[in-house]
Design an enzyme around this catalytic site. Structure first.
Site, mmCIF file in Angstrom:
data_model
loop_
_atom_site.group_PDB
_atom_site.id
_atom_site.type_symbol
_atom_site.label_atom_id
_atom_site.label_comp_id
_atom_site.label_asym_id
_atom_site.label_seq_id
_atom_site.Cartn_x
_atom_site.Cartn_y
_atom_site.Cartn_z
ATOM 1 N N VAL A 12 0.845 -1.198 0.000
ATOM 2 C CA VAL A 12 0.000 0.000 0.000
ATOM 3 C C VAL A 12 0.888 1.259 0.000
ATOM 4 O O VAL A 12 0.651 2.211 -0.766
ATOM 5 C CB VAL A 12 -0.962 -0.006 1.209
ATOM 6 C CG1 VAL A 12 -1.776 1.273 1.252
ATOM 7 C CG2 VAL A 12 -1.886 -1.212 1.154
ATOM 8 N N CYS A 13 1.902 1.251 0.846
ATOM 9 C CA CYS A 13 2.809 2.404 0.919
ATOM 10 C C CYS A 13 3.488 2.666 -0.425
ATOM 11 O O CYS A 13 3.727 3.813 -0.798
ATOM 12 C CB CYS A 13 3.892 2.178 1.975
ATOM 13 S SG CYS A 13 3.244 1.947 3.632
ATOM 14 N N THR A 14 3.786 1.596 -1.134
ATOM 15 C CA THR A 14 4.438 1.757 -2.440
ATOM 16 C C THR A 14 3.522 2.520 -3.394
ATOM 17 O O THR A 14 3.958 3.443 -4.092
ATOM 18 C CB THR A 14 4.813 0.359 -2.995
ATOM 19 O OG1 THR A 14 5.757 -0.225 -2.100
ATOM 20 C CG2 THR A 14 5.411 0.450 -4.385
#
Ligand code: BEZ
Length: 217
Positions: free
Chosen positions: A44-46
């Site tokens: 998700v952070c990516t």
């Protein structure tokens, strides 16, 4: 630390992927968007980093600088090496060029000063928080998301539009307001004074609810 809207944003010096910065000095007259991420190399952070990189022009137009903190770095790598390796993946998978600094915070001092660690979610990792900071270095917005939900950056831009408008005019913005739509005249302005302050016109819906076309466009 229990940081709240209106508090001064904690200042810090830190090594980042773009060199050493002093936060307040680095912000200068700009607005700040400080984001925390649970960990490097997480899916998700990516997508979030890629999205923010691809919104570069939208943040730039609003005179806003983005800064990212992630304390969950890859074991065996120095924090900045972990961040730099991750950035390569973000650029590759998200069609982006990450152009904002990722902070090294090995002792979690910065994360703790912003209350980015929520012990009942995780003792060690920062949650997905976003802080908007004004040119006066005061905290203007705090939102924390669960790790499983990526942020809505269109909303972050919308709040920046609202903050920048309402910092300069005696208006507030209604639910779901979008840049260009009618605004609410704040209660401190009497209805008699509205025509002089808002010459584009106004509507009195109730004596406490008065609207006017957005004054800065
Ligand atoms: C993610 O960014 O994909 C993520 C991070 C921590 C927990 C779950 C998902």
């Amino acid at each position: 630390m229990d940081l709240k809207i209106g508090d001064e944003a904690p200042d810090f010096s830190a090594n980042t992927t773009l060199g050493k910065i002093n936060f307040h000095e680095w912000l200068g007259d700009c607005w700040g968007v400080l984001m925390s991420h649970p960990a490097d190399f997480t899916p998700v952070c990516t997508t979030e980093l890629g999205r923010v990189a691809n919104l570069k022009e939208d943040f730039h137009r609003r005179n806003a600088k983005v800064l990212v903190l992630s304390v969950g770095t890859k074991p065996g790598l120095a924090p900045l090496d972990s961040h730099n390796e991750w950035i390569k993946d973000v650029d590759e998978t998200q069609g982006a060029t990450v152009n904002f600094p990722l902070i090294e915070d090995p002792d979690k001092k910065i994360a703790n000063s912003y209350g980015m660690i929520h012990p009942n979610a995780s003792d060690t990792l920062t949650v997905r928080s976003v802080f908007l900071i004004g040119p006066d270095k005061k905290v203007k917005l705090i939102i924390s998301y669960p790790a499983s939900t990526g942020r809505n950056f269109v909303e972050i831009l919308r709040v920046l539009d609202s903050l920048q408008l309402t910092a300069n005019y005696q208006v507030a913005t209604p639910a779901d307001w979008q840049n260009g739509e009618d605004c609410i005249v704040i209660p401190a302005v009497s209805t008699e004074d509205i025509p002089a302050k808002f010459p584009k016109g106004h509507t009195v819906v109730k004596d406490y609810l008065r609207t006017t076309p957005q004054p800065n466009i």
